[in-house]
Structures are given as C-alpha cells and as structure tokens.
Design an enzyme around this catalytic site. Structure first.
Site, PDB file in Angstrom:
ATOM      1  N   HIS A 172       0.874  -1.180   0.000  1.00 59.85           N
ATOM      2  CA  HIS A 172       0.000   0.000   0.000  1.00 59.85           C
ATOM      3  C   HIS A 172       0.914   1.233   0.000  1.00 59.85           C
ATOM      4  CE1 HIS A 172      -2.757   2.966   1.861  1.00 59.85           C
ATOM      5  NE2 HIS A 172      -3.740   2.198   1.452  1.00 59.85           N
ATOM      6  N   ASP A 176       3.306  -4.520   7.929  1.00 57.60           N
ATOM      7  CA  ASP A 176       2.076  -3.737   7.846  1.00 57.60           C
ATOM      8  C   ASP A 176       0.913  -4.718   8.014  1.00 57.60           C
ATOM      9  OD1 ASP A 176      -0.229  -2.515   7.009  1.00 57.60           O
ATOM     10  OD2 ASP A 176       0.587  -1.782   5.112  1.00 57.60           O
ATOM     11  N   GLN A 179      -4.363  -5.201   7.061  1.00 60.56           N
ATOM     12  CA  GLN A 179      -5.368  -6.123   6.510  1.00 60.56           C
ATOM     13  C   GLN A 179      -5.301  -7.514   7.127  1.00 60.56           C
ATOM     14  OE1 GLN A 179      -7.753  -5.134   4.619  1.00 60.56           O
ATOM     15  NE2 GLN A 179      -6.986  -3.192   3.835  1.00 60.56           N
ATOM     16  N   LYS A 200     -10.117  -1.185  10.268  1.00 59.06           N
ATOM     17  CA  LYS A 200     -10.202  -2.326   9.355  1.00 59.06           C
ATOM     18  C   LYS A 200     -10.557  -3.604  10.118  1.00 59.06           C
ATOM     19  CE  LYS A 200      -7.092  -0.304   6.067  1.00 59.06           C
ATOM     20  NZ  LYS A 200      -7.985   0.455   5.191  1.00 59.06           N
ATOM     21  N   CYS A 219      -4.750   2.318  -3.681  1.00 58.04           N
ATOM     22  CA  CYS A 219      -3.533   2.875  -3.063  1.00 58.04           C
ATOM     23  C   CYS A 219      -2.353   1.921  -3.211  1.00 58.04           C
ATOM     24  CB  CYS A 219      -3.755   3.228  -1.595  1.00 58.04           C
ATOM     25  SG  CYS A 219      -4.985   4.496  -1.353  1.00 58.04           S
TER      26      CYS A 219
HETATM   27  N1  7TS Z   1      -1.726  -0.864   4.713  1.00 60.05           N
HETATM   28  C1  7TS Z   1      -2.631  -1.598   4.066  1.00 60.05           C
HETATM   29  C2  7TS Z   1      -2.291  -2.976   3.623  1.00 60.05           C
HETATM   30  C3  7TS Z   1      -3.897  -1.056   3.801  1.00 60.05           C
HETATM   31  O1  7TS Z   1      -4.809  -1.805   3.170  1.00 60.05           O
HETATM   32  C4  7TS Z   1      -4.195   0.253   4.222  1.00 60.05           C
HETATM   33  C5  7TS Z   1      -5.510   0.908   3.901  1.00 60.05           C
HETATM   34  C6  7TS Z   1      -3.216   0.950   4.925  1.00 60.05           C
HETATM   35  C7  7TS Z   1      -1.994   0.366   5.149  1.00 60.05           C
HETATM   36  C8  7TS Z   1      -3.464   2.312   5.470  1.00 60.05           C
HETATM   37  O2  7TS Z   1      -4.226   2.195   6.611  1.00 60.05           O
HETATM   38  P1  7TS Z   1      -4.735   3.470   7.415  1.00 60.05           P
HETATM   39  O3  7TS Z   1      -5.668   2.901   8.397  1.00 60.05           O
HETATM   40  O4  7TS Z   1      -3.556   4.103   8.024  1.00 60.05           O
HETATM   41  O5  7TS Z   1      -5.412   4.343   6.405  1.00 60.05           O
HETATM   42  N2  7TS Z   1      -6.171   0.334   2.798  1.00 60.05           N
HETATM   43  C9  7TS Z   1      -7.254   0.821   2.132  1.00 60.05           C
HETATM   44  C10 7TS Z   1      -7.911   0.097   1.126  1.00 60.05           C
HETATM   45  O6  7TS Z   1      -7.589  -1.013   0.745  1.00 60.05           O
HETATM   46  N3  7TS Z   1      -8.933   0.835   0.660  1.00 60.05           N
HETATM   47  O7  7TS Z   1      -8.982   1.990   1.348  1.00 60.05           O
HETATM   48  C11 7TS Z   1      -7.937   1.993   2.259  1.00 60.05           C
END
Ligand code: 7TS
Length: 413
Positions: free
Chosen positions: A130, A207, A210, A233, A371
């Site tokens: 991501h 990371d 997910q 998530k 992303c």
């Molecule tokens: N890493 C992964 C694998 C992600 O899927 C996401 C967000 C992030 C980091 C960032 O997470 P945040 O909570 O700091 O924003 N992924 C997505 C997606 O798949 N669609 O919208 C956001």
C-alpha cells in the site's frame, strides 16, 4: 458442499445482526457491503463502548486526580492491555497508540530509520505494498541517501520468495512488508521472511492493517520487530491503531512528536522523556477510539478468529468460483494463501463505471488502484474492481451480486 461447510456458512446470522449499518437501504435496495478492506462496519458492541465513555466518564487520561479521569485512564489502559494480549506483545511498553498503520509506519521511518540510515544503505519493501508502506520509506531515503529496493511479485500474486535472499544484502537495514495485501488478498509467509531477515540483522516492520481482521496475529511467533495495526479495518473506530515495537528497539529510539504526555521533566534548557509507551504518545490521545478498539478486539475474540477465518474462506471460494464463470473476467491475485479479498478486471469495462452501476443495486465495492499503484500497473490494468468480504457477508449476497454484475456488463459492453 458437505454438512460442516453448510453449517458454517449459515452460522453468521447472529454475527450479522450486530452491525446496525447493514440494515440500511441504498437506492431502495438492501445495502450489501463489500468494501471492508477500505473500512469495516462497526458492531454495536464497539459503538456501545464508545458511547459509554462519552456518556459516563469522558475525561482526559493520565493527568487528573478526579474520579472521571481515573475511570477514563483505567478504560484506556485496559484497552491497551487487551491489545497487548491479543497480539502477544511482551508488555504494555511495546504497544503504542497511533492513528493507524499510516502513522505507525511514518513513526518508524522518522524516529527509527532516519537516524540510522546512511548513504548506500538499503530499505527493502515489496511490489504489493500500500502507498503507506512505500512513500514514508521513499521520504526517509531522500532524507538520508539510502536506496529503496523492491521484492518482485509473481503473476499469481505471490511474492517472489526466491528473490528475497539475494535482496537481503549487507547494506539492507530495514525490511518493510505487508502481511496481507489489500489489493490481492495474498497472505505473505511473514514468519519465514522475518527469520531470513533476522539471520542477517535486518530490522523488520510488518504492515498488519489487513491481517488483523482475518488472522490470529502473534508478533513473537512471527518474530518481527515492528507491527502496525489500523483499528477501522478490524471493526473498530477510525483514527486509532497501534504500533507494536520490540521494547529494546523502542527504548533506544528518540521520540517522534514532542508535547505533553511524552515528557518527564521540561525546562527551557533540557527536556527528559517519559517511559514507554508514553514517549511516543504526545498530546491527548484518541481515548474513545482506543476504548472502541479494545472493544473490537474483544468482539473478535468472542467470535473467534479461527471461526471467522474459516467462514470467510468459504465466502472466498464461493465468490472466486462464481466470478470465474464470467466471460472476459480476470481475477488479479490467485495466491495459494489468500484472505477474503478479490480483485478483478473485465475486458472492455472500466471498474469505476461498474462500481457506479452496481451501487444502484445496493452493492458497495471499491474500484481503482487501491492505493497500490505500482502493483496495479504491474498487472497491466489501469484499475480493478474489488470485493472485500467481512464476517458479516453471506453467500446470498454473493449470489445476488452476479446478476448485478451481468447487468452492468451488458450496459457497458
Ligand atoms: N496498509 C494496508 C495494507 C492497507 O490496506 C491500508 C488501507 C493501509 C496500510 C493504510 O491504513 P490506514 O488505516 O492508516 O489508512 N487500505 C485501504 C484500502 O484497501 N482501501 O482503502 C484503504
């Protein structure tokens, strides 16, 4: 399908009833929420925990002698303790509340990597990251003169594991890798990869944004140095997450943000810093968010992540075989080990148009590059459509999606 599988598939009715937002209609149709990887819906248990905080003991934490402040502090720290146990950290000193994975990765890039990296050093990431696990490393490479290296991805959406040993060089200082890909669903063999890195004294960050909603994560068994979590998530609130870090590393790191809470003493000449985890928690934290995240973890534990994973795997198999019947549809990412995320492209159909049409039938799907622009480009498509399935989705919803998809394709082709 055998009887056990059937029993599992129909067993989520009580889970589903916990999610008030799933009761609503969209364009006159029942909402079908297939966008859990972007953000999950929240169960009433999480909403109630946050509501209780604001209704009954809203106060700032760690600073008041009054009753409400004590209650807020206790609830906030209890939430941390829930997370400590859930990921099997050694102690509360290893669990720092952040805004989520993005902030956690930036914290490590700036407070750990920036002072460490020298020109010629390398940071290793993968093609399936991501943007939040690419850009912070690019920034720190620009700041330090280090170089970014990338582990390739195979056509089936798995990491090219054979390429990794050659990329773990004497100059490689950090390996930052996604545990579960948001765009492909691939579950990476992180334990094995962290072992390779550890043998070469390379610091590892995973990371886990997910992974947490789908898997039991044990940071000590995995053997990583850092692990990042996004609350929203995993059925928790937005704006809250954690950074797990091994205590010895966190202890040796300078703070990132300065302000209240992270200090022990301040004078104009010199400031001394607080102990872990406060050293990395400057300012008033997202107290309601932390309490909500603790409630989300308790909720997942009550259902059981093994049961959730088994159920989602059935949904994944069902969706995959239904989509494979479709003429001109290509699933992007068919790793052997996958979470319940399915990206696909259909010849001649732009995913955005598809997403807009199925929305009129009540289906919330994500379309675009997710992303993960370098990854989507690697697969030779401008964008994909993505179904990301959570514990509340059903086979009936998947079956209803296929005619909507057919209708959309007829309109667009
Ligand atoms: N890493 C992964 C694998 C992600 O899927 C996401 C967000 C992030 C980091 C960032 O997470 P945040 O909570 O700091 O924003 N992924 C997505 C997606 O798949 N669609 O919208 C956001």
């Amino acid at each position: 399908m055998n009887a056990v599988v059937q029993a599992d598939i129909t067993s989520n009715e009580s889970w589903r009833a916990d999610f008030p937002a799933l009761q609503r209609m969209v364009h006159g149709k029942p909402l079908v929420y297939f966008d859990t990887a972007a953000t999950a819906q929240r169960p009433k248990q999480v909403l109630a925990a946050m509501d209780r905080f604001y209704h009954q003991f809203n106060a700032n934490v760690h600073r008041g002698v009054h009753t409400l402040s004590g209650e807020a502090t206790d609830a906030f720290e209890a939430a941390r303790q829930t997370l400590v146990k859930h990921i099997n950290a050694n102690s509360q000193r290893e669990v720092i509340f952040t805004r989520g994975s993005t902030e956690s990765i930036n914290l490590v890039a700036q407070a750990y990597a920036r002072p460490l990296l020298q020109p010629g050093d390398r940071v290793l990431i993968s093609y399936m990251e991501h943007h939040s696990n690419i850009v912070p490393w690019q920034m720190v490479c620009q700041q330090t003169g280090a170089e970014l290296e990338v582990i390739p991805v195979l056509d089936n959406g798995e990491l090219d594991l054979d390429a990794i040993p050659g990329l773990l060089t004497d100059n490689t200082k950090i390996l930052a890798l996604v545990h579960v890909s948001n765009a492909l669903g691939t579950i990476n063999p992180v334990q094995q990869i962290c072992q390779l890195a550890r043998e070469r004294n390379i610091t590892t960050l995973l990371d886990g944004a997910q992974a947490m909603p789908h898997l039991n994560v044990d940071v000590q068994a995995i053997g990583c140095d850092f692990y990042t979590v996004s609350g929203h998530k995993m059925y928790g609130p937005t704006g809250i997450g954690i950074l797990y870090g091994r205590e010895a590393i966190l202890d040796a790191m300078p703070p990132w943000h300065g302000g209240g809470e992270m200090i022990r003493t301040v004078s104009f000449e010199k400031t001394t810093y607080n102990d872990l985890p406060a050293k990395f928690e400057a300012g008033t934290p997202n107290i309601a968010g932390a309490i909500g995240l603790g409630a989300a973890v308790s909720y997942l534990q009550t259902l059981g992540l093994d049961a959730i994973a088994a159920y989602e795997q059935q949904l994944l198999r069902h969706a995959t075989s239904a989509l494979k019947q479709f003429d001109g549809l290509r699933i992007i990412g068919e790793a052997e080990h996958k979470a319940s995320v399915i990206s696909f492209a259909i010849d001649g159909v732009h995913p955005h148009d598809l997403g807009t049409i199925v929305d009129h039938d009540g289906f919330a799907i994500r379309t675009g590059h997710h992303c993960a622009m370098p990854l989507i480009k690697r697969f030779g498509v401008p964008a994909t459509a993505r179904l990301s399935l959570g514990l509340y989705n059903t086979v009936e919803e998947l079956d209803a999606f296929i005619p909507s998809l057919e209708k959309a394709c007829k309109m667009l082709l």
